[in-house]
Design an enzyme around this catalytic site. Structure first.
Site, PDB file in Angstrom:
ATOM      1  CE  LYS A  82      -3.344  -1.012  -0.742  1.00  0.00           C
ATOM      2  NZ  LYS A  82      -3.594  -1.637  -2.079  1.00  0.00           N
TER       3      LYS A  82
ATOM      4  CG  HIS B  81       4.281  -6.026  -1.279  1.00  0.00           C
ATOM      5  ND1 HIS B  81       4.442  -4.748  -1.726  1.00  0.00           N
ATOM      6  CD2 HIS B  81       3.061  -6.423  -1.720  1.00  0.00           C
ATOM      7  CE1 HIS B  81       3.368  -4.389  -2.417  1.00  0.00           C
ATOM      8  NE2 HIS B  81       2.530  -5.383  -2.431  1.00  0.00           N
TER       9      HIS B  81
ATOM     10  CB  SER C 198      -3.680   2.593   2.076  1.00  0.00           C
ATOM     11  OG  SER C 198      -3.825   2.074   0.787  1.00  0.00           O
TER      12      SER C 198
HETATM   13  P1  A3P Z   1      -4.984   4.813  -0.917  1.00  0.00           P
HETATM   14  O1  A3P Z   1      -5.637   3.571  -0.406  1.00  0.00           O
HETATM   15  O2  A3P Z   1      -4.466   5.678   0.197  1.00  0.00           O
HETATM   16  O3  A3P Z   1      -5.827   5.585  -1.865  1.00  0.00           O
HETATM   17  P2  A3P Z   1      -0.220  -0.264  -3.773  1.00  0.00           P
HETATM   18  O4  A3P Z   1      -0.228  -0.122  -5.248  1.00  0.00           O
HETATM   19  O5  A3P Z   1       1.142  -0.381  -3.167  1.00  0.00           O
HETATM   20  O6  A3P Z   1      -1.165  -1.333  -3.331  1.00  0.00           O
HETATM   21  O7  A3P Z   1      -0.739   1.115  -3.163  1.00  0.00           O
HETATM   22  C1  A3P Z   1      -2.081   1.503  -3.303  1.00  0.00           C
HETATM   23  C2  A3P Z   1      -2.202   2.937  -2.853  1.00  0.00           C
HETATM   24  O8  A3P Z   1      -1.590   3.789  -3.834  1.00  0.00           O
HETATM   25  C3  A3P Z   1      -3.663   3.378  -2.733  1.00  0.00           C
HETATM   26  O9  A3P Z   1      -3.676   4.371  -1.724  1.00  0.00           O
HETATM   27  C4  A3P Z   1      -3.878   3.968  -4.129  1.00  0.00           C
HETATM   28  O10 A3P Z   1      -4.993   4.813  -4.228  1.00  0.00           O
HETATM   29  C5  A3P Z   1      -2.559   4.709  -4.303  1.00  0.00           C
HETATM   30  N1  A3P Z   1      -2.291   5.054  -5.699  1.00  0.00           N
HETATM   31  C6  A3P Z   1      -2.408   4.272  -6.791  1.00  0.00           C
HETATM   32  N2  A3P Z   1      -2.134   4.955  -7.917  1.00  0.00           N
HETATM   33  C7  A3P Z   1      -1.823   6.219  -7.521  1.00  0.00           C
HETATM   34  C8  A3P Z   1      -1.452   7.409  -8.227  1.00  0.00           C
HETATM   35  N3  A3P Z   1      -1.373   7.429  -9.554  1.00  0.00           N
HETATM   36  N4  A3P Z   1      -1.213   8.508  -7.500  1.00  0.00           N
HETATM   37  C9  A3P Z   1      -1.305   8.508  -6.145  1.00  0.00           C
HETATM   38  N5  A3P Z   1      -1.653   7.414  -5.429  1.00  0.00           N
HETATM   39  C10 A3P Z   1      -1.915   6.278  -6.109  1.00  0.00           C
END
Ligand code: A3P
Length: 296
Positions: free
Chosen positions: A48, A109, A139
Site C-alpha cells: 500500500k 513486498h 490504505s
Molecule cells: P490509498 O488507499 O491511500 O488511496 P499499492 O499499489 O502499493 O497497493 O498502493 C495503493 C495505494 O496507492 C492506494 O492508496 C492507491 O490509491 C494509491 N495510488 C495508486 N495509484 C496512484 C497514483 N497514480 N497517484 C497517487 N496514489 C496512487
C-alpha cells in the site's frame, strides 16, 4: 491441492519470523529458489505504498513515455508480483515471470530477509518506494476489506493495533522501511518516497529515468506525469485492478484506487490513536535517519 476458496480469509502463516499471506506460502520453496537475471529490475515496497503507481511510471519510462506500448497488457502481467500465487488459478508471479521478456520488471513486498538470494548475487537494480506509516495503515485496512487473500481486518481500532505490532502480512512497516533504507548503501537501490512523488512528480521521475539510464525530454515527462496521475490511473482498467475477479477483490467494499492522497489518516485516527501511534513511532524509529512527511 488447495482450491481458491480454501485460501480466502485464511490466517497469516509465519515464514522465517514474518507473517505471510496463507496462499503464497503453499509453494514457498519456488520463491526461495527463484533465479533472477542480471538485468531484472525489482520494484520493492511495503504493501500500500504506491507500488502500482511506481510500476506504471517505470514501465512508461522504459517505453520512453509511449502510452500505447503500456497498454499492451494489464499491470499485473507487465510487472508480475514475485510471491503472488493463488491455488488453481492463473494467478502466479513465478509462472508469469517464466515468459516475461527481458528486461523484466518484478514487483515484490518481501522483506530483505525473504527476498530470494539470487537478486543480491546478481546485484539487480531495485527501486524502493516508501510511504508514511499512517497513510499506509489506513490504505492497508481498506485493502484488507476488499481483498480476500488477506485475513479480515476487524474494526479500524483492532486493525491499527495489529499494524503497530507487525501482525499483518509482510510484518512490521518499521522493520521493512528501516532495513531497506540501510541496505541501499551497499546495493544499486533507488530509495524514493510516495509523498515526494505526489508533491513533485517531475523531479522524482527524472531520478527514476537517470537510475535506469534514460534521458527524457520535457514533453515525455509531462506525458508520463499525466498518464500516471491518480485520476487517469483510477479510470484505466489496465491498472486499477478491476480485471481481478470480483470473487477475490471486491471493489464495492473499497476500490483499489481509493483516494491517492497524503494525509487521509486524519480522517481515521482519533486523538488518542494518534498519540499512541506517535509514541510507538518515536521508539521504533529512533536511531534512523529516515524522515517521512505525513501532510502536504
Ligand atoms: P490509498 O488507499 O491511500 O488511496 P499499492 O499499489 O502499493 O497497493 O498502493 C495503493 C495505494 O496507492 C492506494 O492508496 C492507491 O490509491 C494509491 N495510488 C495508486 N495509484 C496512484 C497514483 N497514480 N497517484 C497517487 N496514489 C496512487
Amino acid at each position: 491441492m488447495s482450491t481458491p476458496e480454501e485460501v480466502w480469509r485464511k490466517d497469516l502463516k509465519i515464514v522465517r519470523g514474518y507473517p505471510m499471506i496463507h496462499a503464497f506460502v503453499l509453494n514457498w520453496d519456488m520463491i526461495e529458489q527463484f533465479q533472477s537475471k542480471p538485468d531484472d529490475l525489482v520494484i520493492t515496497t511495503y504493501p500500500k505504498s504506491g507500488t502500482t503507481w511506481i510500476s506504471e511510471i517505470v514501465d512508461m519510462v522504459l517505453n520512453d513515455g509511449n502510452v500505447e506500448k503500456c497498454k499492451r497488457d494489464v499491470i499485473t502481467t507487465r510487472v508480475p508480483m514475485l510471491e503472488l500465487s493463488v491455488p488453481d488459478t492463473r494467478l502466479s508471479g513465478i509462472e508469469l515471470l517464466k515468459t516475461a521478456p527481458s528486461p523484466r520488471i518484478i514487483k515484490t513486498h518481501l522483506p530483505i530477509d525473504l527476498l530470494p538470494k539470487s537478486f543480491w548475487e546478481n546485484n539487480c537494480k531495485m527501486i524502493y518506494l516508501a510511504r508514511n506509516a499512517k497513510d499506509v495503515a489506513v490504505s492497508y485496512y481498506h485493502f484488507d476489506l476488499m481483498n480476500k487473500i488477506q485475513p479480515l481486518p476487524g474494526t479500524w481500532e483492532e486493525y491499527l493495533q495489529k499494524f503497530l505490532a507487525g501482525n499483518v502480512a509482510y510484518g512490521s512497516w518499521f522493520d521493512h522501511v528501516k532495513s531497506w533504507w540501510e541496505k541501499k548503501d551497499g546495493y544499486p537501490i533507488l530509495f524514493l518516497y510516495y509523498e515526494d512523488l505526489k508533491q513533485n512528480p517531475k523531479a522524482e521521475i527524472k531520478k527514476i529515468a537517470s537510475f535506469l539510464g534514460k534521458t527524457l525530454d520535457e514533453e515525455t515527462l509531462d506525458r508520463i506525469i499525466h498518464h500516471t496521475s491518480f485520476e487517469v490511473m483510477k479510470d484505466n482498467p489496465l491498472v486499477n485492478y478491476t480485471h481481478v475477479p470480483t470473487v477475490m477483490m471486491d471493489h464495492s467494499k473499497s476500490p483499489f484506487m481509493r483516494k491517492g492522497v497524503v494525509g487521509d489518516w486524519k480522517n481515521y485516527f482519533t486523538v488518542s490513536q494518534n498519540e499512541n501511534f506517535d509514541a510507538i513511532y518515536k521508539k521504533k524509529m529512533s536511531g534512523t535517519s529516515l524522515k517521512f512527511c505525513t501532510d502536504l
